[in-house]
Design an enzyme around this catalytic site. Structure first.
Site, PDB file in Angstrom:
ATOM      1  N   VAL A  82       0.907  -1.116  -0.132  1.00 26.07           N
ATOM      2  CA  VAL A  82      -0.117  -0.043  -0.125  1.00 26.07           C
ATOM      3  C   VAL A  82       0.939   1.368   0.055  1.00 26.07           C
ATOM      4  O   VAL A  82       1.904   1.282   0.814  1.00 26.07           O
ATOM      5  CB  VAL A  82      -0.994   0.184   1.372  1.00 26.07           C
ATOM      6  CG1 VAL A  82      -1.691   1.289   1.259  1.00 26.07           C
ATOM      7  CG2 VAL A  82      -1.818  -1.278   1.208  1.00 26.07           C
ATOM      8  N   LYS A  83       0.605   2.189  -0.932  1.00 24.25           N
ATOM      9  CA  LYS A  83       1.260   3.298  -1.121  1.00 24.25           C
ATOM     10  C   LYS A  83       0.763   4.552  -0.284  1.00 24.25           C
ATOM     11  O   LYS A  83      -0.563   4.896  -0.591  1.00 24.25           O
ATOM     12  CB  LYS A  83       1.524   3.573  -2.519  1.00 24.25           C
ATOM     13  CG  LYS A  83       2.906   4.540  -2.912  1.00 24.25           C
ATOM     14  CD  LYS A  83       2.961   4.445  -4.491  1.00 24.25           C
ATOM     15  CE  LYS A  83       4.112   4.983  -4.907  1.00 24.25           C
ATOM     16  NZ  LYS A  83       4.174   5.263  -6.452  1.00 24.25           N
ATOM     17  N   VAL A  84       1.276   5.061   0.786  1.00 22.16           N
ATOM     18  CA  VAL A  84       0.867   6.400   1.204  1.00 22.16           C
ATOM     19  C   VAL A  84       1.625   7.656   0.989  1.00 22.16           C
ATOM     20  O   VAL A  84       2.752   7.499   1.071  1.00 22.16           O
ATOM     21  CB  VAL A  84       0.582   5.982   2.735  1.00 22.16           C
ATOM     22  CG1 VAL A  84      -0.498   4.991   2.891  1.00 22.16           C
ATOM     23  CG2 VAL A  84       1.799   5.752   3.497  1.00 22.16           C
TER      24      VAL A  84
END
Ligand code: E4P
Length: 218
Positions: A82-84
């Site tokens: 997951v990219k944040v």
């Protein structure tokens, strides 16, 4: 050094995956929008093509929604990272998702201070954007050198430096010299990596001489 490709185009990913050089994929909302396809479907398809980590970015900016989006993205496949974004909400989301066993890529890093925070949040990857710093007249690779040096000072830091916003093969060579763990490479730069005019010239000369010799191997 691990090579990720920076694209959401599944045809390009398939082509590079066949070379055996591909260790993972990064996407971002702009790259997904360029495909004109459904985000979740695209991520699913990429995860089927590539065994390594596939970064899929949240679209919310507040913590609660980001966390829900992150959980949904992580549920698509085991290899989703997951990219944040590197904001307070992004770092809080990172800590939570990492505790739940999800890989997290903290993106849009432009300073060593931000990279220290990403490591403290337990990020699997931090993505410093070298090309965008070069674009505003700063030296993007200096940032990579600083982050690698800082992370190497602490054995407890497991966060990998994922060099992003790459514009040329020299960014990759310098990332290797500095000891960054991962480069995410646009497909056109991937192709440039192999090209050298002296390789082409040398091969043409060898082939011409071989032809003249009249010999065959098979
Ligand atoms: C990283 O994960 C980003 O998708 C990417 O490298 C951004 O690069 P750009 O500056 O070429 O848009």
């Amino acid at each position: 050094m691990k090579f990720f490709v920076d694209t959401a185009d599944t045809e390009e990913i398939r082509e590079l995956s066949d070379t055996g050089f591909l260790d993972g994929v990064t996407t971002n909302p702009s790259l997904v929008a360029k495909t004109g396809r459904d985000f979740i479907e695209v991520v699913k398809e990429i995860c089927d093509i590539v065994d390594g980590p596939v970064s899929a970015e949240v679209a919310a900016t507040d913590f609660e929604t980001m966390l829900e989006e992150g959980k949904k993205l992580a549920g698509i496949a085991e290899n989703v990272a997951v990219k944040v974004p590197l904001t307070m909400a992004g770092l809080k989301t990172c800590s939570q998702l990492v505790k739940q066993g999800t890989q997290v890529n903290v993106t849009l890093c432009f300073s060593p201070a931000q990279a220290i925070l990403a490591a403290k949040a337990g990020a699997t990857y931090v993505s410093p954007f070298v090309g965008r710093l070069d674009d505003i007249g700063q030296d993007g690779m200096n940032l990579i050198g600083d982050i690698v040096q800082i992370y190497n000072n602490y054995t407890a830091i497991q966060t990998e430096v994922l060099v992003a916003s790459i514009r040329s093969p020299m960014h990759i060579v310098n990332a290797g010299l500095m000891g960054a763990e991962v480069c995410t490479i646009p497909p056109q730069v991937f192709k440039q990596l192999i090209s050298h005019p002296l390789t082409d010239k040398g091969l043409a000369a060898f082939m011409a001489d071989w032809e003249k010799s009249g010999q065959k191997i098979l």
